[in-house]
Design a protein around this motif. Sequence first.
Motif, PDB file in Angstrom:
ATOM      1  N   VAL A  37      42.037  26.825  19.246  1.00  0.00           N
ATOM      2  CA  VAL A  37      41.562  25.474  19.542  1.00  0.00           C
ATOM      3  C   VAL A  37      40.941  25.435  20.938  1.00  0.00           C
ATOM      4  CG1 VAL A  37      42.246  23.083  19.945  1.00  0.00           C
ATOM      5  CG2 VAL A  37      43.188  24.325  17.989  1.00  0.00           C
ATOM      6  N   ASP A  38      41.668  25.950  21.923  1.00  0.00           N
ATOM      7  CA  ASP A  38      41.160  25.956  23.297  1.00  0.00           C
ATOM      8  C   ASP A  38      39.890  26.790  23.407  1.00  0.00           C
ATOM      9  OD1 ASP A  38      43.281  24.379  24.063  1.00  0.00           O
ATOM     10  OD2 ASP A  38      44.506  26.054  24.782  1.00  0.00           O
ATOM     11  N   HIS A  39      39.873  27.931  22.728  1.00  0.00           N
ATOM     12  CA  HIS A  39      38.719  28.826  22.810  1.00  0.00           C
ATOM     13  C   HIS A  39      37.479  28.204  22.203  1.00  0.00           C
ATOM     14  CE1 HIS A  39      36.407  32.531  21.426  1.00  0.00           C
ATOM     15  NE2 HIS A  39      36.448  32.655  22.734  1.00  0.00           N
ATOM     16  N   LEU A  40      37.644  27.517  21.072  1.00  0.00           N
ATOM     17  CA  LEU A  40      36.491  26.907  20.419  1.00  0.00           C
ATOM     18  C   LEU A  40      35.996  25.678  21.182  1.00  0.00           C
ATOM     19  CD1 LEU A  40      37.636  27.294  16.708  1.00  0.00           C
ATOM     20  CD2 LEU A  40      35.620  28.362  17.737  1.00  0.00           C
ATOM     21  N   LYS A  41      36.911  24.947  21.789  1.00  0.00           N
ATOM     22  CA  LYS A  41      36.498  23.773  22.562  1.00  0.00           C
ATOM     23  C   LYS A  41      35.794  24.180  23.851  1.00  0.00           C
ATOM     24  CE  LYS A  41      39.907  20.359  21.000  1.00  0.00           C
ATOM     25  NZ  LYS A  41      41.057  19.501  21.398  1.00  0.00           N
ATOM     26  N   THR A  58      45.986  18.285  14.837  1.00  0.00           N
ATOM     27  CA  THR A  58      45.379  16.955  14.945  1.00  0.00           C
ATOM     28  C   THR A  58      44.533  16.666  13.716  1.00  0.00           C
ATOM     29  OG1 THR A  58      43.421  17.823  16.071  1.00  0.00           O
ATOM     30  CG2 THR A  58      45.247  17.100  17.458  1.00  0.00           C
ATOM     31  N   THR A  59      44.213  15.414  13.524  1.00  0.00           N
ATOM     32  CA  THR A  59      43.265  14.997  12.500  1.00  0.00           C
ATOM     33  C   THR A  59      42.279  14.045  13.155  1.00  0.00           C
ATOM     34  OG1 THR A  59      44.742  13.185  11.859  1.00  0.00           O
ATOM     35  CG2 THR A  59      44.907  15.234  10.600  1.00  0.00           C
ATOM     36  N   THR A  60      41.262  13.664  12.425  1.00  0.00           N
ATOM     37  CA  THR A  60      40.307  12.693  12.942  1.00  0.00           C
ATOM     38  C   THR A  60      40.990  11.330  13.003  1.00  0.00           C
ATOM     39  OG1 THR A  60      39.492  12.132  10.747  1.00  0.00           O
ATOM     40  CG2 THR A  60      38.439  13.973  11.861  1.00  0.00           C
ATOM     41  N   PRO A  61      40.405  10.370  13.733  1.00  0.00           N
ATOM     42  CA  PRO A  61      41.006   9.034  13.806  1.00  0.00           C
ATOM     43  C   PRO A  61      41.278   8.425  12.431  1.00  0.00           C
ATOM     44  CG  PRO A  61      39.303   9.264  15.464  1.00  0.00           C
ATOM     45  CD  PRO A  61      39.247  10.504  14.616  1.00  0.00           C
ATOM     46  N   PHE A  71      36.463  19.540  16.076  1.00  0.00           N
ATOM     47  CA  PHE A  71      37.781  18.917  16.043  1.00  0.00           C
ATOM     48  C   PHE A  71      37.723  17.397  15.956  1.00  0.00           C
ATOM     49  CE2 PHE A  71      37.867  22.984  18.158  1.00  0.00           C
ATOM     50  CZ  PHE A  71      38.819  23.653  17.398  1.00  0.00           C
ATOM     51  N   THR A  72      36.516  16.874  15.863  1.00  0.00           N
ATOM     52  CA  THR A  72      36.333  15.431  15.637  1.00  0.00           C
ATOM     53  C   THR A  72      35.508  15.173  14.378  1.00  0.00           C
ATOM     54  OG1 THR A  72      34.374  15.410  17.082  1.00  0.00           O
ATOM     55  CG2 THR A  72      36.501  14.881  18.091  1.00  0.00           C
ATOM     56  N   THR A  73      35.025  16.245  13.756  1.00  0.00           N
ATOM     57  CA  THR A  73      34.192  16.117  12.560  1.00  0.00           C
ATOM     58  C   THR A  73      35.049  16.299  11.305  1.00  0.00           C
ATOM     59  OG1 THR A  73      32.303  17.058  13.746  1.00  0.00           O
ATOM     60  CG2 THR A  73      32.172  16.972  11.330  1.00  0.00           C
ATOM     61  N   GLU A  95      36.870  20.029  10.589  1.00  0.00           N
ATOM     62  CA  GLU A  95      36.202  21.318  10.396  1.00  0.00           C
ATOM     63  C   GLU A  95      36.905  22.405  11.192  1.00  0.00           C
ATOM     64  OE1 GLU A  95      31.607  20.022   9.340  1.00  0.00           O
ATOM     65  OE2 GLU A  95      32.055  20.828  11.336  1.00  0.00           O
ATOM     66  N   GLY A  96      37.510  22.024  12.323  1.00  0.00           N
ATOM     67  CA  GLY A  96      38.257  22.994  13.117  1.00  0.00           C
ATOM     68  C   GLY A  96      39.431  23.574  12.358  1.00  0.00           C
ATOM     69  N   ASP A  97      40.117  22.750  11.567  1.00  0.00           N
ATOM     70  CA  ASP A  97      41.227  23.244  10.744  1.00  0.00           C
ATOM     71  C   ASP A  97      40.747  24.349   9.806  1.00  0.00           C
ATOM     72  OD1 ASP A  97      43.730  21.601  11.207  1.00  0.00           O
ATOM     73  OD2 ASP A  97      42.300  19.988  10.866  1.00  0.00           O
ATOM     74  N   ALA A  98      39.623  24.093   9.142  1.00  0.00           N
ATOM     75  CA  ALA A  98      39.115  25.052   8.168  1.00  0.00           C
ATOM     76  C   ALA A  98      38.683  26.355   8.831  1.00  0.00           C
ATOM     77  CB  ALA A  98      37.935  24.439   7.406  1.00  0.00           C
ATOM     78  N   LEU A  99      37.979  26.247   9.960  1.00  0.00           N
ATOM     79  CA  LEU A  99      37.506  27.458  10.636  1.00  0.00           C
ATOM     80  C   LEU A  99      38.670  28.298  11.137  1.00  0.00           C
ATOM     81  CD1 LEU A  99      35.269  29.236  11.711  1.00  0.00           C
ATOM     82  CD2 LEU A  99      35.118  27.760  13.728  1.00  0.00           C
TER      83      LEU A  99
END
Length: 247
Positions: free
Chosen positions: A125-129, A211-214, A147-149, A220-224
Amino acid sequence: MSLWNRHKIFETNSIVLLIGILIVISIGGLVQIVPLFYLKSTIETVDGMRPYTPLELAGRNIYVREGCYLCHSQMIRSLRDEVERYGHYSLAAESKYDRPFQWGSKRTGPDLARVGGKYSDEWHVDHLKNPRQVVPTSIMPGYPFLFTTPLDYRYIDADMKVQQIEGVPYTDEMIAKAEADLVAQASLDDPGIDEMVARYPKAIARKYTGTTTPSGHITEGDALIAYLQMLGTLVDFKLYDNKANIR
């Protein structure tokens, strides 16, 4: 007749030279191609390999969409320096369900064939952000939007159907349960987790990003990250001699 005179006919007649080239190429091609017709398979059978779960497949699609293969390979050559750095050299069977394969052609970043389980989900997560947050010298761009899409998986069953037509052994049940299995793998308490794992051995269900979107959607971050954390984890390489065929 001298050697020159024997060769002269090819040097002075372009048509004869062309015919000679075609004959030589044809012989070479036949020597390589004909034996393949007598082999039951050109890819070895390896225990543990399975098709991607719907969530992993969605993550792989994002990996391809973002062009990750342009800077990261997924093919470890049987060279000592590569094996010592990345792990066991790649087996052909590891790519048999890839349409298309992700071997890559260059490495701006490290090879990812064995990245699964090497780092925590939080690290990814940190690396992708912000790659510089964990690797100060990285030149990789950040992907915070992942992580917001919300992950659009409305057509994941159709994607699996196409893969099935191309030879990936997805069953009709897998395709019918695609959306349910995707949601189950991205959860911790979904009642369908056991069924999903039964269909996809070694699949791990968890909140990959935490996390999830609002709106509560899987990102998409979960899937990747689910895809990345699977790479190199399906085959038990203890069954193979890591020193064999290393140059």
